[in-house]
Design a protein around this motif. Structure first.
Motif, short mmCIF file in Angstrom:
data_model
loop_
_atom_site.label_atom_id
_atom_site.label_comp_id
_atom_site.label_asym_id
_atom_site.label_seq_id
_atom_site.Cartn_x
_atom_site.Cartn_y
_atom_site.Cartn_z
N LEU A 229 52.81 -38.28 25.97
CA LEU A 229 53.15 -39.20 27.05
C LEU A 229 52.21 -39.02 28.24
O LEU A 229 51.75 -40.01 28.84
N SER A 230 51.93 -37.78 28.62
CA SER A 230 51.04 -37.53 29.74
C SER A 230 49.62 -37.96 29.42
O SER A 230 48.87 -38.41 30.31
N TYR A 231 49.23 -37.85 28.16
CA TYR A 231 47.88 -38.28 27.75
C TYR A 231 47.69 -39.78 28.01
O TYR A 231 46.62 -40.21 28.44
N PHE A 232 48.74 -40.55 27.77
CA PHE A 232 48.65 -42.00 27.98
C PHE A 232 49.09 -42.43 29.38
O PHE A 232 49.20 -43.62 29.66
N GLY A 233 49.38 -41.45 30.24
CA GLY A 233 49.69 -41.76 31.63
C GLY A 233 51.15 -42.03 31.91
O GLY A 233 51.48 -42.52 33.00
N PHE A 234 52.06 -41.70 30.98
CA PHE A 234 53.48 -41.98 31.16
C PHE A 234 54.29 -40.72 31.46
O PHE A 234 55.50 -40.80 31.64
N GLY A 244 48.89 -32.30 28.77
CA GLY A 244 48.56 -33.66 28.37
C GLY A 244 47.59 -34.32 29.33
O GLY A 244 46.62 -34.97 28.90
N THR A 245 47.83 -34.20 30.63
CA THR A 245 46.93 -34.81 31.60
C THR A 245 45.56 -34.15 31.57
O THR A 245 44.53 -34.82 31.73
N LEU A 246 45.52 -32.83 31.36
CA LEU A 246 44.23 -32.14 31.30
C LEU A 246 43.44 -32.54 30.06
O LEU A 246 42.22 -32.73 30.13
N ILE A 247 44.13 -32.67 28.94
CA ILE A 247 43.45 -33.12 27.72
C ILE A 247 42.94 -34.54 27.88
O ILE A 247 41.82 -34.88 27.47
N MET A 260 36.09 -28.36 30.00
CA MET A 260 37.06 -29.25 30.63
C MET A 260 38.12 -29.73 29.64
O MET A 260 39.16 -30.23 30.05
N PHE A 261 37.85 -29.56 28.34
CA PHE A 261 38.76 -30.06 27.30
C PHE A 261 39.34 -28.97 26.43
O PHE A 261 40.54 -28.94 26.17
N PHE A 262 38.49 -28.06 25.97
CA PHE A 262 38.91 -27.15 24.90
C PHE A 262 39.86 -26.05 25.34
O PHE A 262 40.62 -25.54 24.52
N PHE A 263 39.87 -25.66 26.59
CA PHE A 263 40.83 -24.64 27.02
C PHE A 263 42.25 -25.18 26.95
O PHE A 263 43.15 -24.53 26.41
N LEU A 268 47.27 -25.58 23.69
CA LEU A 268 48.31 -26.41 23.07
C LEU A 268 48.43 -26.10 21.58
O LEU A 268 49.54 -25.92 21.06
N VAL A 269 47.31 -26.03 20.89
CA VAL A 269 47.32 -25.73 19.45
C VAL A 269 47.91 -24.35 19.19
O VAL A 269 48.75 -24.16 18.29
N VAL A 270 47.48 -23.36 19.96
CA VAL A 270 47.99 -21.99 19.79
C VAL A 270 49.49 -21.94 20.04
O VAL A 270 50.23 -21.28 19.29
N PHE A 271 49.95 -22.63 21.07
CA PHE A 271 51.38 -22.61 21.39
C PHE A 271 52.20 -23.23 20.26
O PHE A 271 53.22 -22.65 19.84
N VAL A 272 51.80 -24.37 19.76
CA VAL A 272 52.55 -25.03 18.70
C VAL A 272 52.57 -24.18 17.44
O VAL A 272 53.62 -24.04 16.77
N LEU A 273 51.44 -23.58 17.08
CA LEU A 273 51.41 -22.70 15.91
C LEU A 273 52.32 -21.49 16.10
O LEU A 273 53.05 -21.10 15.17
#
Length: 296
Positions: A229-234, A244-247, A260-263, A268-273
């Motif tokens: 949602l944050s990625y799309f501005g919602f 989401g906003t940082l990505i 600016m992107f990969f951190f 996010l990937v590490v947390f979900v795993l």
């Protein structure tokens, strides 16, 4: 004459001790738990170890790479990426935990009441559940949340929790239908114990294992939903940040200015795993029929 020595009593481990031992003996679950602890420390201790605030702008370092002054570099307007990332991680974790607690609590209450009372209460509650399942949750949140931006991110938590509990409620209802015919529930009912007290004292503790696993997985799902949602501005709105906003802001610079992107994306990937590993470990530890992590 033969002397009979008294037998040494054998200590019987309680259920919580057995579950903990089974969980610790699962290397994947233990690694996931350690990673989660480190991520929480990074999110809530990180802002105090950097001299930069997530909103501070360094006009002398625009899109600067990682250095001694800016550990993870800066973004296009000179904001410290480390400070922004730990702030975004903190916000995403708070949203994920809040959504998991609210949605799991609502699911347990609705599912247990529907299964225990049955009749018209069951039909009405399940009709409401089915009605919410029909709604496209992502679209509804995307339409509603921008109109409530003045209320902050708490509205986002409420909307995510509102559309994240229905499947769990159905599972709890099915488990309650079986539990309410058990002897200890019947005995409590014959003794005059009220239905709500029976649900609280006898039904919910017996579905707690499932609810713990579900809440753990809900955290990861809520963080992913908030990120989308944050990625799309919602979702989370400026000047605040989330993963989401940082990505979203760093996607266009993923090749030219990767820090600016990969951190944010990597965390996010590490947390979900890690959440998935902990959820699997809890499931195996709480399931007595599982051979994985068996305590010998």
């Amino acid at each position: 004459m033969t002397t009979v020595l008294p037998e040494t009593p054998v200590a019987v481990a309680g259920r919580s001790t057995v579950v903990l031992r089974r969980f610790v003996r699962d290397p994947g679950a233990l690694a996931g738990a350690v990673v989660l602890v480190l991520l929480f420390l990074l999110a809530f201790v990180g802002p105090y170890v950097t001299p930069w605030s997530y909103s501070h702008i360094d006009y002398t370092a625009l899109r600067a790479g990682p250095s001694a002054d800016h550990w993870w570099g800066t973004n296009r307007i000179g904001q410290d990426v480390f400070a922004q990332t730990v702030r975004g991680l903190q916000k995403s974790l708070v949203i994920g935990l809040s959504v998991a607690v609210l949605s799991t609590g609502l699911a347990s209450l609705v599912g247990a009441c529907a299964g225990y009372f049955g009749g018209w209460a069951d039909r009405a509650l399940m009709f409401f559940v089915d009605l919410l399942l029909v709604f496209p949750s992502f679209l509804v949140i995307a339409v509603v949340s921008p109109r409530l931006r003045s209320s902050g991110w708490l509205v986002l938590v409420g909307l995510l929790a509102l559309f994240g509990w229905m499947i769990t409620a159905r599972v709890v209802r099915s488990m309650t239908l079986s539990l309410k015919e058990r002897e200890f529930v019947r005995a409590a009912r014959y003794m005059g114990v009220g239905p709500l007290r029976i649900i609280w004292r006898h039904v919910l503790p017996n579905v707690a294992s499932f609810l713990i696993i579900d809440a753990t997985i809900q955290v990861g799902g809520a963080v992913m939903s908030e990120t989308a949602l944050s990625y799309f501005g919602f979702g989370v709105q400026p000047p605040d940040v989330s993963l989401g906003t940082l990505i979203a802001s760093g996607t266009g610079a993923a090749v030219t200015y990767p820090w600016m992107f990969f951190f944010a994306a990597g965390l996010l990937v590490v947390f979900v795993l890690a959440v998935n590993l902990v959820g699997d470990g809890l499931r195996d530890a709480l399931d007595p029929t599982s051979r994985k992590g068996t305590v010998r």
